[in-house]
Write an enzyme that holds these catalytic residues in place. Structure first.
Site, short mmCIF file in Angstrom:
data_model
loop_
_atom_site.label_atom_id
_atom_site.label_comp_id
_atom_site.label_asym_id
_atom_site.label_seq_id
_atom_site.Cartn_x
_atom_site.Cartn_y
_atom_site.Cartn_z
N GLU A 435 9.63 25.57 19.94
CA GLU A 435 11.02 25.66 19.87
C GLU A 435 11.73 25.25 18.72
O GLU A 435 12.72 24.48 18.60
CB GLU A 435 11.72 24.73 21.06
CG GLU A 435 10.84 24.95 22.66
CD GLU A 435 11.02 26.56 22.84
OE1 GLU A 435 11.71 27.11 22.35
OE2 GLU A 435 10.30 26.72 23.80
N GLY A 436 10.96 25.65 17.63
CA GLY A 436 11.42 25.35 16.35
C GLY A 436 10.97 24.06 15.70
O GLY A 436 10.94 22.98 16.03
#
Length: 591
Positions: A435-436
């Site tokens: 998620e990054g």
């Protein structure tokens, strides 16, 4: 086998004593009285402890397997998933019209922490579905909502997000997945996606994939990315399942941890997809899911730290090793328990103060989300947007660190799989990446969020801290919390000023300090949380609480954080102010 006890008492303290949720003006909070939240958290805690925790080791050791294109989850997962569905847990905060409970998001966060501590890999199946459903709720047409949401809210159908491709991760403008418009308004989706959590499994009748791709003839780069709903099975007009779509699992990824979750390579071969939101505006729709997921991943970091701490604490109380240097504490045994030794205490206090402070941070952030969404409060929305990379990056970095420290309590046994501590560390590690990756979170914080709306939201945070310190400075016992918090806030402001002054001269001066800034911000946030919790506990003690031991313990734990951990802000500031020169000094050839 490791155990887990849901920290319901601490959650109730944060919800009611610290945040006073039933006294909030946020829509729906007036229903969240102490008895009601206790009932919800109590049932969720039973599910976490009795159903999900025993399956955590099973999922880790068995993993998922693929046979003839079919992915099978570990033993017991399917039956447990049915129990979770029967309890309505996937739809805690989803609208009633689609089968949800319509409770505030803050309750979903509390339940999610317990489930993630008990079994992170399992909980991801419904967590990803929740994110996909939220994206459809925010950006879908009425027909799309009616078609997909009732089944997704119940988790009869699950959901995924498909971003990453073999040649591109963060730079999504490089993606090659293409979408060809058809005469009926649908699209044919062709391409390959990797690292797709819960991409294929045997626990749901259908899987609704949200897939990023580029419509043929659209703009280049990120401006040409659109988002599509691509179901595993096509859905007939009457809601029944139709033909199998052109989507398949190429393989299950072999991973370091979260073995119980099926992380798949997904192949799309002219699969039928339906545009979600506007054409070429896919990132806008996807970020509804991504921002929710980033908060959820921050929660995972905290959740693994909590369960690891619980087990390390029990081991430290039970394991006999050496003698207390100040005098024997266990005269009837051959040695004293580990917990008598100062360095073991230091280790455990770092874990405890992080877990309790991080929990307050997450629940406070969730209240901001509720205020933003339920009360249409733009200021709250701006503040949680600023804090999202801090929640994701700081809580997962420190959460992983705490699982390592918990593992250290066990000595050599912490390195042996049968004791279970390795799994907490391995499972926590992914949260720093997906998620990054956390480096990207730091760049987002410094490069985008600080200057958002002219710096309005970071100034609002500074004002919030300043007001808290001013209003509570005269309360007896608060000085031990106010003074360190003021110092941390000054360090944070000094770092921001450095970026403004030096970043204009050389952007690398800001970007090379971004990771330190994210941690400086995170520590300051936990300092604020400990100030708020100290205030609540001091009030409870002054009012004659029936549980003084809980509140005195809370105060001692908070003092540890303020005295031993929060001063790290000065170190992060010094690193930031060293600028880009030490970071960029070497030529590439000299590495």
């Amino acid at each position: 086998m490791p155990s887990y006890t849901a920290p319901i008492k601490d959650m109730q303290f944060i919800l009611h004593d610290v945040l006073n949720i039933s006294g909030h003006d946020i829509t729906g909070y007036d229903e969240l009285d102490t008895d009601y939240t206790a009932a919800i958290l109590g049932e969720a805690g039973k599910m976490a402890t009795e159903v999900l925790t025993p399956l955590n080791v099973v999922g880790d050791t068995q993993g998922c397997r693929m046979e003839n294109g079919v992915v099978y989850t570990p033993d017991g997962f399917k039956e447990a998933f049915e129990q979770v569905k029967e309890g309505g847990w996937p739809g805690v905060d989803m609208p009633e019209e689609y089968g949800g409970m319509n409770l505030p998001y803050i309750m979903n966060t509390a339940v999610g922490e317990m489930f993630s501590s008990a079994n992170q890999a399992f909980t991801m199946y419904q967590g990803l579905t929740h994110g996909a459903a939220s994206a459809i709720l925010a950006h879908g047409s009425d027909e799309q909502k009616d078609t997909y949401l009732p089944k997704m809210v119940s988790c009869d159908w699950t959901g995924t997000m498909n971003l990453t491709e073999p040649h591109c991760g963060t730079d999504l403008g490089l993606m090659r997945t293409k979408a060809e418009l058809q005469d009926d308004g649908s699209y044919k989706i062709t391409g390959q996606k990797i690292f797709i959590s819960a991409g294929e499994h045997d626990m749901a009748d259908n899987i609704i994939h949200l897939v990023l791709g580029k419509i043929t003839g659209g703009p280049e780069g990120i401006k040409g990315v659109s988002l599509f709903i691509v179901p595993k099975f096509l859905v007939n007009e009457d809601g029944s399942l139709g033909a199998r779509n052109g989507v398949s699992c190429g393989k299950i990824e072999e991973k370091m941890g979260i073995h119980g979750n099926s992380t798949c390579v997904m192949n799309y071969d002219e699969a039928t997809g339906y545009l979600l939101g506007d054409a070429h505006k896919g990132m806008r729709a996807m970020f509804t899911m991504m921002n929710e997921a980033r908060l959820g991943v921050g929660m995972q970091g905290l959740a693994q730290a909590e369960v690891a701490f619980q087990n390390a604490l029990e081991y430290a109380k039970d394991r006999l090793q050496g003698r207390d240097v100040t005098g024997v504490k266990n005269p009837d045994g051959p040695a004293d328990p580990l917990i008598v030794h100062p360095d073991i205490r230091r280790n455990l206090m770092e874990q405890k103060s992080f877990a309790e402070g991080g929990r307050a941070f997450l629940l406070w952030g969730s209240a901001l989300i509720d205020r933003a969404h339920r009360n249409s409060d733009k200021d709250a929305d701006g503040l949680i947007s600023l804090l999202t990379p801090v929640i994701k990056g700081f809580l997962t970095d420190k959460g992983y660190d705490m699982t390592v420290q918990a593992q250290q309590i066990y000595g050599g046994h912490g390195y042996i799989e049968e004791w279970g501590m390795s799994q907490f560390t391995r499972d926590a590690r992914i949260a720093m990446i997906y998620e990054g990756a956390n480096g990207v979170q730091a760049l987002d914080l410094v490069g985008r969020k600080l200057a958002q709306d002219g710096g309005k939201h970071v100034m609002a945070f500074f004002d919030l801290v300043k007001t808290f310190c001013k209003e509570n400075a005269d309360i007896e016992g608060m000085d031990e919390f106010i003074a360190p918090l003021k110092a941390a806030s000054k360090d944070l402001q000094a770092a921001g000023m450095y970026f403004m002054q030096e970043g204009m001269k050389n952007p690398n001066n800001a970007l090379s300090g971004s990771y330190d800034f994210m941690h400086l911000f995170g520590h300051t946030c936990l300092g604020l949380m400990w100030g708020m919790m100290a205030k609540a506990s001091l009030k409870a003690l002054a009012d004659g609480t029936s549980d003084p031991d809980f509140h005195n313990t809370k105060l001692a734990t908070g003092r540890f954080y303020m005295q031993r951990t929060l001063p790290m802000t000065a170190t992060h500031l010094a690193r930031i102010q060293s600028g880009a020169d030490p970071v960029m000094a070497l030529d590439v050839a000299n590495f």
